[in-house]
Write a protein that holds these residues in place. Structure first.
Motif, PDB file in Angstrom:
ATOM      1  N   ASN A 190      -8.319  24.177 -30.974  1.00  0.00           N
ATOM      2  CA  ASN A 190      -7.191  23.250 -30.820  1.00  0.00           C
ATOM      3  C   ASN A 190      -6.273  23.703 -29.689  1.00  0.00           C
ATOM      4  N   CYS A 191      -6.027  24.998 -29.624  1.00  0.00           N
ATOM      5  CA  CYS A 191      -5.194  25.550 -28.545  1.00  0.00           C
ATOM      6  C   CYS A 191      -5.857  25.327 -27.190  1.00  0.00           C
ATOM      7  N   LEU A 192      -7.139  25.641 -27.082  1.00  0.00           N
ATOM      8  CA  LEU A 192      -7.859  25.454 -25.822  1.00  0.00           C
ATOM      9  C   LEU A 192      -7.917  23.984 -25.418  1.00  0.00           C
ATOM     10  N   ASN A 233     -15.495  21.596 -17.062  1.00  0.00           N
ATOM     11  CA  ASN A 233     -16.088  22.263 -15.893  1.00  0.00           C
ATOM     12  C   ASN A 233     -15.511  21.798 -14.567  1.00  0.00           C
ATOM     13  N   ASP A 234     -14.573  20.881 -14.587  1.00  0.00           N
ATOM     14  CA  ASP A 234     -13.973  20.366 -13.364  1.00  0.00           C
ATOM     15  C   ASP A 234     -12.923  21.354 -12.864  1.00  0.00           C
ATOM     16  N   MET A 293      -8.896  22.096 -13.908  1.00  0.00           N
ATOM     17  CA  MET A 293      -8.504  23.374 -14.494  1.00  0.00           C
ATOM     18  C   MET A 293      -7.353  24.040 -13.734  1.00  0.00           C
ATOM     19  N   ARG A 294      -7.189  23.708 -12.459  1.00  0.00           N
ATOM     20  CA  ARG A 294      -6.167  24.363 -11.636  1.00  0.00           C
ATOM     21  C   ARG A 294      -4.781  24.319 -12.271  1.00  0.00           C
ATOM     22  N   ALA A 303      -0.471  28.800 -16.751  1.00  0.00           N
ATOM     23  CA  ALA A 303      -0.561  30.036 -17.535  1.00  0.00           C
ATOM     24  C   ALA A 303      -0.104  31.234 -16.706  1.00  0.00           C
ATOM     25  N   ALA A 304      -0.510  31.282 -15.441  1.00  0.00           N
ATOM     26  CA  ALA A 304      -0.106  32.395 -14.571  1.00  0.00           C
ATOM     27  C   ALA A 304       1.398  32.365 -14.324  1.00  0.00           C
TER      28      ALA A 304
END
Length: 187
Positions: free
Chosen positions: A36-38, A66-67, A71-72, A78-79
């Motif tokens: 759920n978090c992911l 996978n895109d 994901m960027r 997160a960073a």
């Protein structure tokens, strides 16, 4: 979460919670909460699986996104969050340090360097977020070519007095010092 992502990465088909729990050794509850978090942060997506046997509820399976461009934002966010937390901790440490009797100049200098580093990293992430991956690659490659051309265009200066290579100016540092002392060196 890393083991779950790795397991999904290695599989070509979406996986059910039961299969993920079996392959990772995690409990089904742990797998569900992590998935759920992911899913919330966009790293995996939930797909409805064809029913293999009569079920009262839909069977969901999870697949890794996978895109790379999709994901960027997730990775950058997160960073940025991690850097923000580090900067907060450093600022709190700095505040605590000011209130104490610590006079360690080396510690204070180290703290200033760390804050500067993480502020620069934050700015870099902001800049990365403004461009697509292809645009960033084009920018960096053009800068690299420009730097290469610039270094090839520059010629080597030689000292007028001794012939040694100089970084700038007509004299090497030794001959410049001698010239300054004697005031009679060739111009």
């Amino acid at each position: 979460m890393g083991l779950l992502r790795g397991t999904l990465f290695l599989e070509s088909e979406p996986m059910s919670l039961d299969t993920l729990a079996e392959k990772t050794g995690y409990s089904k509850t742990t797998v569900r909460s992590n998935m759920n978090c992911l899913e919330n942060i966009g790293i995996v997506r939930r797909v409805v699986a064809p029913l293999e046997k009569p079920h009262r509820y839909k069977q969901y399976r999870y697949a890794l996104v996978n895109d790379a461009e999709a994901m960027r934002p997730v990775i950058l966010s997160a960073a940025k969050e991690e850097i923000h937390l580090i900067l907060q901790a450093l600022q709190q440490f700095e505040k605590n340090l000011k209130g104490s009797n610590v006079k360690d100049a080396e510690l204070k200098a180290s703290l200033v360097k760390a804050v500067q580093f993480y502020e620069e990293m934050s700015r870099i992430l902001d800049l990365i977020g403004e461009y697509s991956s292809k645009e960033l690659i084009a920018i960096f490659e053009s800068k690299k070519k420009w730097n290469s051309r610039k270094s090839n265009d520059s010629h080597v200066n030689k000292c007028k007095a001794c012939g040694k290579q100089t970084l700038n100016g007509p004299f090497c540092s030794h001959c410049q010092d001698m010239r300054d002392e004697l005031r009679c060196w060739p111009k």
